[in-house]
Write an enzyme that holds these catalytic residues in place. Structure first.
Site, short mmCIF file in Angstrom:
data_model
loop_
_atom_site.label_atom_id
_atom_site.label_comp_id
_atom_site.label_asym_id
_atom_site.label_seq_id
_atom_site.Cartn_x
_atom_site.Cartn_y
_atom_site.Cartn_z
N THR A 46 -3.94 -8.05 3.32
CA THR A 46 -4.68 -9.17 3.88
C THR A 46 -4.74 -9.09 5.40
OG1 THR A 46 -3.85 -10.52 2.06
CG2 THR A 46 -4.90 -11.67 3.87
N TYR A 109 -9.22 -16.34 -7.38
CA TYR A 109 -10.49 -16.99 -7.69
C TYR A 109 -10.75 -17.19 -9.18
CZ TYR A 109 -15.32 -18.52 -7.49
OH TYR A 109 -16.45 -19.27 -7.63
N TYR A 135 2.69 -9.09 -5.35
CA TYR A 135 2.49 -9.95 -4.18
C TYR A 135 2.02 -11.32 -4.66
CZ TYR A 135 0.38 -11.45 0.32
OH TYR A 135 0.04 -12.13 1.47
N ARG A 140 -3.29 -18.50 -1.00
CA ARG A 140 -4.53 -17.75 -0.87
C ARG A 140 -5.22 -17.51 -2.22
NH1 ARG A 140 -5.73 -14.92 3.84
NH2 ARG A 140 -4.16 -15.03 5.49
N LYS A 163 6.73 -9.26 -3.32
CA LYS A 163 6.57 -9.96 -2.04
C LYS A 163 6.27 -11.41 -2.40
CE LYS A 163 3.53 -10.26 2.02
NZ LYS A 163 2.29 -9.75 2.67
N ILE A 204 8.14 -8.41 4.47
CA ILE A 204 6.84 -7.78 4.73
C ILE A 204 6.15 -8.68 5.73
CG2 ILE A 204 4.66 -7.00 3.74
CD1 ILE A 204 6.10 -6.45 1.14
#
Length: 292
Positions: A46, A109, A135, A140, A163, A204
């Site tokens: 990202t 989404y 992740y 997000r 993560k 991270i």
């Protein structure tokens, strides 16, 4: 595969036409390894503006980074998307490029169920021999990878780490139930120290573009039992942890860090739309932060 304690999610340098600046990409890799002490780099995550990079650009970045790093650090390719087949394709290309591992974000989404998330990650992991880092970043992606699904995925041999950005509580539960060898990285710079205290392995990071060496000292101090010193270093780092995402208004990653790097003498360029660069107020704040 040991990716180390400090992994930097690297920005993608652009030139004035917003094409990848390959010369600056090489300089940035050197800087993050030599000066900021990164153990590994995430390429096309990202922070690297993966949503606006083409597949061809991503593969070229993987190839370039592997060649330029030349074994000085591990290269982790960001190959996650919300389409399983697409992620499998990118993952295979990353493996061919010589990447050391892959980072897979939770599908965004389309809001899959936990079973759908499990099958997504399992399918990609089984398509590669590379170690996989999950992740989870629900702010997000809308969906969140549950503790139960994380631990279920941890049973797959080449899924080696996660993560985690959901909560410290979720981190604690994952660490408590994880099989031997499965490790947890914080994905939030501001809770690097708290995550270590509940059994996290490392970070991270975005802030490590600017204070990586100091963050490495924080981690080492805590692991060596010098907790008071770690707390003091954390206090020194915290203005960066907070400021790079709220300067003084909330700004998207990687807008602030790219501007701050330019202030540090590393002109990594602007960001691609729909992201926009900092405004005058934010720029002044970052100028004061970087000079501090």
């Amino acid at each position: 595969m040991d990716f180390g304690r400090l992994i930097t999610a690297m920005v993608t340098p652009f030139d004035e036409q917003l094409n990848i600046d390959w010369e600056m990409t090489g300089k940035l890799i050197d800087y993050l390894i030599d000066e900021q002490k990164s153990d590994s780099l995430v390429i096309s995550g990202t922070t690297g503006e993966s949503p606006t990079l083409t597949d061809e650009e991503k593969v070229a970045l993987f190839q370039f980074s592997v060649k330029h790093a030349a074994g000085r650090c591990k290269i982790i390719a960001g190959t996650g998307s919300n389409e399983t087949a697409h992620s499998v394709k990118l993952t295979k290309l990353a493996e061919q490029a010589g990447a050391d591992g892959i980072l897979l974000v939770t599908p965004y989404y389309n809001r899959p169920s936990q079973e759908g998330i499990y099958q997504h990650f399992r399918t990609i992991a089984e398509a590669t021999t590379l170690p996989v880092i999950l992740y989870n970043v629900p702010s997000r992606t809308v969906v969140s990878l549950s503790v139960e699904t994380t631990l279920r995925l941890a049973q797959i041999p080449n899924i080696v780490a996660t993560k985690e950005c959901a909560s410290l509580e979720q981190m604690t539960e994952i660490v408590s139930g994880a099989p031997e060898g499965f490790i947890l990285y914080s994905g939030d710079d501001a809770i690097t120290l708290p995550s270590l205290s509940v059994g996290g392995y490392g970070i991270i990071s975005v802030a490590s573009h600017l204070i990586g060496e100091k963050m490495k000292e924080l981690i080492s101090a805590y692991l060596d039992g010098r907790v008071k010193e770690a707390t003091e270093i954390n206090a020194q780092c915290f203005p960066y942890f907070k400021g790079l995402f709220n300067c003084p208004n909330p700004v998207p990653n990687p807008v602030a860090v790219k501007y701050a790097l330019t202030l540090r003498g590393l002109p990594v360029g602007s960001v691609r739309l729909p992201l926009v660069t900092v405004n005058d107020t934010e720029a002044k704040f970052l100028q004061n932060l970087v000079k501090a």
